[in-house]
Design an enzyme around this catalytic site. Structure first.
Site, PDB file in Angstrom:
ATOM      1  N   ARG A 249       5.325 -16.347  20.279  1.00 24.88           N
ATOM      2  CA  ARG A 249       5.023 -16.127  18.836  1.00 24.88           C
ATOM      3  C   ARG A 249       3.686 -15.439  18.608  1.00 24.88           C
ATOM      4  NH1 ARG A 249       3.042 -20.059  15.626  1.00 24.88           N
ATOM      5  NH2 ARG A 249       4.193 -21.718  16.663  1.00 24.88           N
TER       6      ARG A 249
ATOM      7  N   TYR B  52       2.560   1.674  -3.636  1.00 21.21           N
ATOM      8  CA  TYR B  52       3.916   1.250  -3.281  1.00 21.21           C
ATOM      9  C   TYR B  52       4.273   0.001  -4.096  1.00 21.21           C
ATOM     10  CZ  TYR B  52       7.684  -0.956  -0.750  1.00 21.21           C
ATOM     11  OH  TYR B  52       8.860  -1.586  -0.445  1.00 21.21           O
TER      12      TYR B  52
ATOM     13  N   ASP C 142      -3.748   1.893   3.089  1.00 17.34           N
ATOM     14  CA  ASP C 142      -2.343   2.107   3.471  1.00 17.34           C
ATOM     15  C   ASP C 142      -2.176   3.604   3.716  1.00 17.34           C
ATOM     16  OD1 ASP C 142       0.380   2.559   3.602  1.00 17.34           O
ATOM     17  OD2 ASP C 142       0.900   1.087   2.071  1.00 17.34           O
TER      18      ASP C 142
ATOM     19  N   LYS D 270       8.265   3.644   8.684  1.00 15.28           N
ATOM     20  CA  LYS D 270       8.339   5.039   8.198  1.00 15.28           C
ATOM     21  C   LYS D 270       8.051   6.013   9.343  1.00 15.28           C
ATOM     22  CE  LYS D 270       8.752   2.703   4.400  1.00 15.28           C
ATOM     23  NZ  LYS D 270      10.048   2.249   3.950  1.00 15.28           N
TER      24      LYS D 270
HETATM   25  C1  LIG Z   1       3.488   3.217   1.408  1.00 19.54           C
HETATM   26  C2  LIG Z   1       4.236   1.984   1.803  1.00 19.54           C
HETATM   27  N1  LIG Z   1       3.551   0.886   2.125  1.00 19.54           N
HETATM   28  C3  LIG Z   1       4.187  -0.263   2.484  1.00 19.54           C
HETATM   29  C4  LIG Z   1       5.568  -0.342   2.501  1.00 19.54           C
HETATM   30  C5  LIG Z   1       6.257  -1.619   2.907  1.00 19.54           C
HETATM   31  O1  LIG Z   1       6.770  -1.462   4.198  1.00 19.54           O
HETATM   32  P1  LIG Z   1       8.037  -2.267   4.794  1.00 19.54           P
HETATM   33  O2  LIG Z   1       9.230  -1.835   4.022  1.00 19.54           O
HETATM   34  O3  LIG Z   1       8.030  -1.879   6.235  1.00 19.54           O
HETATM   35  O4  LIG Z   1       7.746  -3.715   4.582  1.00 19.54           O
HETATM   36  C6  LIG Z   1       6.315   0.787   2.168  1.00 19.54           C
HETATM   37  C7  LIG Z   1       7.793   0.730   2.166  1.00 19.54           C
HETATM   38  O5  LIG Z   1       8.465   1.564   1.603  1.00 19.54           O
HETATM   39  C8  LIG Z   1       5.623   1.977   1.807  1.00 19.54           C
HETATM   40  O6  LIG Z   1       6.310   3.101   1.466  1.00 19.54           O
END
Ligand SMILES: Cc1ncc(COP(=O)(O)O)c(C=O)c1O
Length: 380
Positions: free
Chosen positions: A52, A104, A177, A202
């Protein structure tokens, strides 16, 4: 064996050049064991005791990501959301978080609806307005500034170095991010960020077959230690098979995203004068509001994401998405196949996304085919 002068692309192409010791394979095995035999004196000298907190395949993928980001350490999680929320959960209780209004939507919903349950207060601001950021990041209350650049779904740019200075002068940490920029085009740690985050789902993985997330740090510190502890206690580690797929994908990251950005640039330029469109939103276009910051902050490309807004409004946007034959009507981004999405519908009630907007994730198909398909769907 690696040379510190080798460039990130070189390190990634060979997954850091590690050879599997038993067979000398150039592709590493997947380490699936959930438990590890202790030494006779009950020590764990090989570095593992239970699956884990940690895993060797996960560690290998983390090391490649750390090399790509210029980080001292990276941590993989079971999703981008698990990675993002671990940062906030690791803050001292009652911390103040400043985040962008345009971000997001999953992160925005979590910050506004769930973070307060942990005693945190959250201010959403226009991150491109540095005075507004300065005003929100008040000394004494500051905990974390969250940035996403370019941000969903208008691809607004935030000046990472400027926001880092504001955050640090108020005693706050800065997390970025960088999912859309990828470490190929932007390295936030070198611009002053304390933590860089990706939805590895992504571009990092890029083949639409892994859900994962990652955080990376330059200097570590108390917040980083708290994040590590949360990953273990919450059981949020990425699975070994996902880590292995991600490791495979990271080897081609630069080639993939460079080609995707080139195609996105071609599409944006050719769509810019399309009579059915009121706006083409892409940081590489000179008229994009964040173009100057993008030119300073993004090296080698402006990413593979763009959005288009239709003169005919929501009905025209929905109709266009229904007619494409090559683009896939699906959410997500960063995969080798191109996706088209009526973003407001996906986000649902409370969405801040313009209803006439289609979000486009450009894949590795021939850009002429992508343009022809879109043009036919727009034109009928
Ligand atoms: C810019 C961005 N940050 C975070 C996330 C969240 O990622 P996850 O879907 O892998 O949890 C996304 C998902 O679309 C995203 O586009």
């Amino acid at each position: 064996m690696t040379d510190k002068h080798w460039k990130p692309r070189t390190l990634a192409a060979q997954a850091l050049g590690l050879e599997e010791p038993v067979t000398k394979a150039v592709v590493p095995p997947v380490h699936v064991s959930t438990t590890f035999v202790r030494d006779a004196d009950n020590q764990t000298r090989a570095g593992f005791s239970y699956g884990r907190p940690d895993n060797a395949t996960v560690r290998h993928a983390e090391a490649v990501i750390a090399a790509l980001e210029g980080a001292s350490e990276a941590l993989l999680f079971g999703s981008g959301m698990a990675a993002a929320t671990a940062v906030v959960l690791a803050l001292p209780q009652g911390a103040h978080v400043v985040a962008p209004r345009e971000v997001y939507w999953g992160v925005r919903n979590w910050l506004t609806q769930t973070a307060p349950k942990f005693g945190h207060s959250v201010d959403l601001v226009d991150m491109s307005d540095l005075d507004a950021v300065r005003e929100a990041v008040k000394s004494g209350r500051a905990g974390l500034v969250w940035v996403e650049t370019p941000s969903n779904p208008l691809w607004t740019l935030t000046d990472i170095a400027a926001v880092a200075e504001i955050a640090h002068s108020a005693g706050a940490r800065l997390a970025v991010d960088s999912t859309v920029a990828t470490p190929v085009f932007t390295r936030p740690l070198s611009l002053g960020a304390d933590i860089v985050m990706h939805s590895a789902t992504k571009y990092l993985n890029g083949h639409s077959d892994v859900i994962g997330g990652v955080l990376a740090t330059g200097a570590g510190g108390a917040l980083w230690d708290a994040i590590k502890s949360i990953r273990t206690r919450h059981g949020a580690l990425l699975g070994p098979f996902e880590a292995w797929l991600l490791l495979r994908s990271l080897r081609t990251l630069e080639a993939r995203v460079t080609a995707q950005a080139t195609s996105a640039t071609t599409l944006a330029a050719r769509l810019e004068t399309h009579p059915a469109l009121s706006h083409v939103l892409y940081p590489g276009l000179a008229r994009h509001p964040g173009h100057d910051i993008a030119c300073r902050q993004m090296q080698g490309g402006f990413g593979g994401m763009l959005s288009i807004r239709l003169e005919g409004g929501e009905a025209a946007a929905v109709a266009t998405a229904s007619k494409v034959r090559l683009w896939k009507r699906a959410t997500s981004l960063g995969g080798v196949e191109s996706l088209i999405e009526h973003r407001a519908a996906t986000e649902g009630p409370g969405s801040l996304c313009p209803r006439d907007l289609l979000r486009l994730s450009v894949g590795l198909e021939d850009p002429d085919d992508l343009l022809t398909d879109l043009d036919e769907a727009l034109g009928d």
